[in-house]
Motif scaffolding. Structure first.
Motif, PDB file in Angstrom:
ATOM      1  N   THR A 293      -3.684  -1.404   6.269  1.00 50.44           N
ATOM      2  CA  THR A 293      -4.903  -0.716   5.849  1.00 50.44           C
ATOM      3  C   THR A 293      -6.107  -1.192   6.645  1.00 50.44           C
TER       4      THR A 293
ATOM      5  N   ASP B  53      -6.510   4.003   1.976  1.00 51.05           N
ATOM      6  CA  ASP B  53      -5.697   4.621   0.937  1.00 51.05           C
ATOM      7  C   ASP B  53      -6.057   6.106   0.804  1.00 51.05           C
TER       8      ASP B  53
ATOM      9  N   ARG C 117       2.280   3.829  -5.441  1.00 50.41           N
ATOM     10  CA  ARG C 117       1.689   3.117  -4.302  1.00 50.41           C
ATOM     11  C   ARG C 117       1.629   1.638  -4.637  1.00 50.41           C
ATOM     12  N   THR C 118       1.847   0.834  -3.609  1.00 48.12           N
ATOM     13  CA  THR C 118       1.824  -0.623  -3.746  1.00 48.12           C
ATOM     14  C   THR C 118       0.973  -1.178  -2.619  1.00 48.12           C
ATOM     15  N   THR C 119       0.096  -2.110  -2.938  1.00 50.23           N
ATOM     16  CA  THR C 119      -0.711  -2.759  -1.903  1.00 50.23           C
ATOM     17  C   THR C 119      -0.432  -4.253  -1.904  1.00 50.23           C
TER      18      THR C 119
ATOM     19  N   SER D 154      -0.610  -7.992   1.003  1.00 51.05           N
ATOM     20  CA  SER D 154      -1.046  -8.616   2.239  1.00 51.05           C
ATOM     21  C   SER D 154       0.084  -9.515   2.736  1.00 51.05           C
TER      22      SER D 154
ATOM     23  N   PRO E 260      -3.837  -6.809   5.295  1.00 52.30           N
ATOM     24  CA  PRO E 260      -3.566  -5.986   4.124  1.00 52.30           C
ATOM     25  C   PRO E 260      -2.727  -4.772   4.480  1.00 52.30           C
ATOM     26  N   TRP E 261      -1.938  -4.307   3.513  1.00 55.85           N
ATOM     27  CA  TRP E 261      -1.068  -3.171   3.743  1.00 55.85           C
ATOM     28  C   TRP E 261      -0.974  -2.289   2.507  1.00 55.85           C
ATOM     29  N   ILE E 262      -0.453  -1.093   2.709  1.00 55.27           N
ATOM     30  CA  ILE E 262      -0.160  -0.172   1.608  1.00 55.27           C
ATOM     31  C   ILE E 262       1.190   0.472   1.850  1.00 55.27           C
TER      32      ILE E 262
END
Length: 196
Positions: A139, A157, A174-176, A178, A188-190
């Motif tokens: 992200t 997002d 959805r899952t976030t 790092s 950070p990621w999604i």
């Protein structure tokens, strides 16, 4: 993905990548993906890398097609039983109603932003009606190279949600988080789960 520097990094670091991200357990998001597919269903692992996810899918009884544009990664992935590997990139996706599920885990983040709608459209076409789609991205905003030279395109997002909806996908989860990648940098990621 056609960025020569990114491909070169993955080719040179293929074994390092395989060693760094190997695990004796199937990650929760991959378990959920597998559980959503019909028994013996056909899954696509897009940008399969050394094939860890593809191996888990095959081990769960799925028919797995694993694609990666890096020959060194495909060689590693092909060592896993039950995995059909091919050297192929995002532009090689073709066909209609082929896959029960598509696993695009941190691969499409290497595609140039203008190409993402086209890639998603091809993937949705290749997905069977109601099929499961998984995408993982880092992200942020813009595009830039990481410390080891790989080119990344970052998404918010909101931006990712719009892209997936425009492609005809229905988001279900959805899952976030790092984590550290091959470059050792915390980012950070999604991950988004959707259905066609």
């Amino acid at each position: 993905m056609s960025d020569a520097e990114t491909l070169r990094v993955y080719a040179q670091r293929a074994q390092d990548y395989a060693d760094r991200f190997t695990s004796n357990t199937t990650p929760p998001l991959l378990r959920a993906f597998i559980a959503d597919l019909p028994a013996g269903g056909h899954a696509l692992d897009l940008g399969c890398g050394p094939g860890h996810a593809a191996a888990a899918m095959a081990g769960a009884g799925l028919r797995v097609t694993a694609l990666d544009p890096v020959a060194e990664m495909v060689a590693l992935a092909s060592a896993h039983a039950g995995v059909d590997t091919q050297i192929a990139g995002f532009d090689d996706i073709a066909g209609t109603n082929i896959y029960d599920g598509i696993w695009a885990n941190f691969s499409l983040l290497h595609a140039p932003r203008p190409d993402m709608p086209r890639h998603l459209a091809a993937l949705v076409a290749a997905l069977k009606p109601g099929g499961r789609f998984h995408i993982g991205l880092k992200t942020g905003t813009g595009s830039r190279r990481d410390p080891i030279g790989r080119l990344y395109t970052y998404y918010t997002d909101v931006e990712l949600t719009q892209l997936l909806q425009n492609a005809g996908l229905t988001i279900t989860d959805r899952t976030t988080g790092s984590g550290k990648g091959l470059d050792g940098v915390e980012a950070p990621w999604i991950c988004v789960a959707a259905h066609g």
